[in-house]
Write a protein that holds these residues in place. Sequence first.
Motif, PDB file in Angstrom:
ATOM      1  N   LEU A 215       4.282   2.228   2.127  1.00  0.00           N
ATOM      2  CA  LEU A 215       5.151   3.331   1.724  1.00  0.00           C
ATOM      3  C   LEU A 215       4.343   4.621   1.772  1.00  0.00           C
ATOM      4  O   LEU A 215       3.248   4.694   1.214  1.00  0.00           O
ATOM      5  N   GLU A 216       4.892   5.625   2.423  1.00  0.00           N
ATOM      6  CA  GLU A 216       4.271   6.948   2.503  1.00  0.00           C
ATOM      7  C   GLU A 216       5.062   7.875   1.583  1.00  0.00           C
ATOM      8  O   GLU A 216       6.293   7.934   1.665  1.00  0.00           O
ATOM      9  N   VAL A 217       4.355   8.578   0.688  1.00  0.00           N
ATOM     10  CA  VAL A 217       5.008   9.479  -0.262  1.00  0.00           C
ATOM     11  C   VAL A 217       4.402  10.869  -0.120  1.00  0.00           C
ATOM     12  O   VAL A 217       3.189  11.045  -0.289  1.00  0.00           O
ATOM     13  N   ASP A 218       5.238  11.851   0.177  1.00  0.00           N
ATOM     14  CA  ASP A 218       4.812  13.254   0.253  1.00  0.00           C
ATOM     15  C   ASP A 218       4.802  13.821  -1.163  1.00  0.00           C
ATOM     16  O   ASP A 218       5.839  14.023  -1.778  1.00  0.00           O
ATOM     17  N   THR A 219       3.611  14.081  -1.681  1.00  0.00           N
ATOM     18  CA  THR A 219       3.454  14.579  -3.054  1.00  0.00           C
ATOM     19  C   THR A 219       3.538  16.098  -3.156  1.00  0.00           C
ATOM     20  O   THR A 219       3.491  16.629  -4.264  1.00  0.00           O
TER      21      THR A 219
ATOM     22  N   GLU B 147       6.795   2.646  -8.461  1.00  0.00           N
ATOM     23  CA  GLU B 147       7.335   1.522  -9.227  1.00  0.00           C
ATOM     24  C   GLU B 147       8.512   0.880  -8.494  1.00  0.00           C
ATOM     25  O   GLU B 147       8.627  -0.353  -8.462  1.00  0.00           O
ATOM     26  N   GLU B 148       9.383   1.682  -7.914  1.00  0.00           N
ATOM     27  CA  GLU B 148      10.516   1.138  -7.146  1.00  0.00           C
ATOM     28  C   GLU B 148      10.014   0.311  -5.957  1.00  0.00           C
ATOM     29  O   GLU B 148      10.568  -0.751  -5.649  1.00  0.00           O
ATOM     30  N   PHE B 149       8.979   0.795  -5.292  1.00  0.00           N
ATOM     31  CA  PHE B 149       8.405   0.079  -4.154  1.00  0.00           C
ATOM     32  C   PHE B 149       7.784  -1.248  -4.602  1.00  0.00           C
ATOM     33  O   PHE B 149       7.993  -2.287  -3.973  1.00  0.00           O
TER      34      PHE B 149
ATOM     35  N   VAL C  77       0.844  -1.193   0.000  1.00  0.00           N
ATOM     36  CA  VAL C  77       0.000   0.000   0.000  1.00  0.00           C
ATOM     37  C   VAL C  77       0.879   1.242   0.000  1.00  0.00           C
ATOM     38  O   VAL C  77       1.809   1.358   0.802  1.00  0.00           O
ATOM     39  N   VAL C  78       0.561   2.157  -0.904  1.00  0.00           N
ATOM     40  CA  VAL C  78       1.240   3.447  -0.964  1.00  0.00           C
ATOM     41  C   VAL C  78       0.244   4.495  -0.480  1.00  0.00           C
ATOM     42  O   VAL C  78      -0.862   4.608  -1.018  1.00  0.00           O
TER      43      VAL C  78
ATOM     44  N   SER D 270       9.936  -0.171   2.673  1.00  0.00           N
ATOM     45  CA  SER D 270       8.816   0.441   3.375  1.00  0.00           C
ATOM     46  C   SER D 270       9.324   1.636   4.171  1.00  0.00           C
ATOM     47  O   SER D 270      10.410   1.607   4.742  1.00  0.00           O
ATOM     48  N   SER D 271       8.521   2.692   4.182  1.00  0.00           N
ATOM     49  CA  SER D 271       8.895   3.891   4.934  1.00  0.00           C
ATOM     50  C   SER D 271       7.634   4.698   5.209  1.00  0.00           C
ATOM     51  O   SER D 271       6.848   4.959   4.306  1.00  0.00           O
ATOM     52  N   TYR D 272       7.457   5.071   6.455  1.00  0.00           N
ATOM     53  CA  TYR D 272       6.321   5.907   6.829  1.00  0.00           C
ATOM     54  C   TYR D 272       6.586   6.499   8.206  1.00  0.00           C
ATOM     55  O   TYR D 272       7.495   6.074   8.909  1.00  0.00           O
ATOM     56  N   GLY D 273       5.791   7.504   8.558  1.00  0.00           N
ATOM     57  CA  GLY D 273       5.842   8.062   9.895  1.00  0.00           C
ATOM     58  C   GLY D 273       6.732   9.278  10.087  1.00  0.00           C
ATOM     59  O   GLY D 273       6.828   9.799  11.191  1.00  0.00           O
ATOM     60  N   SER D 274       7.365   9.738   9.010  1.00  0.00           N
ATOM     61  CA  SER D 274       8.257  10.895   9.168  1.00  0.00           C
ATOM     62  C   SER D 274       7.546  12.229   8.910  1.00  0.00           C
ATOM     63  O   SER D 274       8.125  13.282   9.124  1.00  0.00           O
ATOM     64  N   ILE D 275       6.308  12.173   8.470  1.00  0.00           N
ATOM     65  CA  ILE D 275       5.562  13.398   8.158  1.00  0.00           C
ATOM     66  C   ILE D 275       4.759  13.824   9.381  1.00  0.00           C
ATOM     67  O   ILE D 275       4.030  13.030   9.962  1.00  0.00           O
ATOM     68  N   ASP D 276       4.901  15.089   9.751  1.00  0.00           N
ATOM     69  CA  ASP D 276       4.155  15.637  10.885  1.00  0.00           C
ATOM     70  C   ASP D 276       3.592  16.987  10.482  1.00  0.00           C
ATOM     71  O   ASP D 276       4.327  17.969  10.367  1.00  0.00           O
ATOM     72  N   TRP D 277       2.288  17.010  10.257  1.00  0.00           N
ATOM     73  CA  TRP D 277       1.638  18.256   9.860  1.00  0.00           C
ATOM     74  C   TRP D 277       0.643  18.736  10.915  1.00  0.00           C
ATOM     75  O   TRP D 277      -0.287  19.480  10.614  1.00  0.00           O
ATOM     76  N   THR D 278       0.841  18.357  12.158  1.00  0.00           N
ATOM     77  CA  THR D 278      -0.098  18.777  13.191  1.00  0.00           C
ATOM     78  C   THR D 278      -0.133  20.290  13.352  1.00  0.00           C
ATOM     79  O   THR D 278      -1.144  20.828  13.792  1.00  0.00           O
ATOM     80  N   ASP D 279       0.940  20.980  12.971  1.00  0.00           N
ATOM     81  CA  ASP D 279       0.919  22.438  13.068  1.00  0.00           C
ATOM     82  C   ASP D 279       0.018  23.068  12.016  1.00  0.00           C
ATOM     83  O   ASP D 279      -0.245  24.271  12.058  1.00  0.00           O
ATOM     84  N   HIS D 280      -0.508  22.257  11.101  1.00  0.00           N
ATOM     85  CA  HIS D 280      -1.435  22.755  10.067  1.00  0.00           C
ATOM     86  C   HIS D 280      -2.893  22.506  10.424  1.00  0.00           C
ATOM     87  O   HIS D 280      -3.769  22.751   9.595  1.00  0.00           O
ATOM     88  N   LEU D 281      -3.160  22.012  11.607  1.00  0.00           N
ATOM     89  CA  LEU D 281      -4.548  21.758  11.994  1.00  0.00           C
ATOM     90  C   LEU D 281      -5.318  23.064  11.989  1.00  0.00           C
ATOM     91  O   LEU D 281      -4.838  24.075  12.497  1.00  0.00           O
TER      92      LEU D 281
END
Length: 170
Positions: free
Chosen positions: A129-133, A146-148, A79-80, A155-166
């Motif tokens: 996989l989490e992808v910041d578009t 495609e690489e994934f 899952v992406v 696999s990579s996820y969890g590095s995005i933190d946008w809580t300051d945009h709430l």
Amino acid sequence: MMTGITGTPGTGKTAVAAELERRGHRIVHLADTVRPYVVEEDRARQTLVVDVDRWVEEFEPVEGIVEGHLAHLLPCDRVVVLRCRPDVLAARLAPRGYPAEKIAENRDAEALDVILIETLEEHPDEHILEVDTTALSVGECADRIEEFIRGELPSSYGSIDWTDHLGFGT
């Protein structure tokens, strides 16, 4: 192998899926599969309420890519989760004619990681996989997916933190 591309509305799922289809991948757009499972249509919010349990139970797995904001609920092999900074997401949704409340709801859902959390509840960590578009081109996003799929990108996820945009209180 069935790969899901999911994310909050406005993260780029449809555009990336179109690029992957152009590159020869089989794409199933989940919006084309849910109509028989719609139990309510909320026109004011421009939202369809779907009997998700029945839809998931009756969905026939495919060899290829399933695209849609419910893809993570299916038994995908990988899952992406597409992500987008909430202020950019809101700007992408505005031209679609969504009511301000729906834009705010999606912006806040993105800031709170709603789709990622749901994905983690359904799938093993090593299959996500989490992808910041936000600043990537459609082609760059497709390259990463495609690489994934080929197993070249872990696999990579969890590095995005946008809580300051709430947007609570706005």
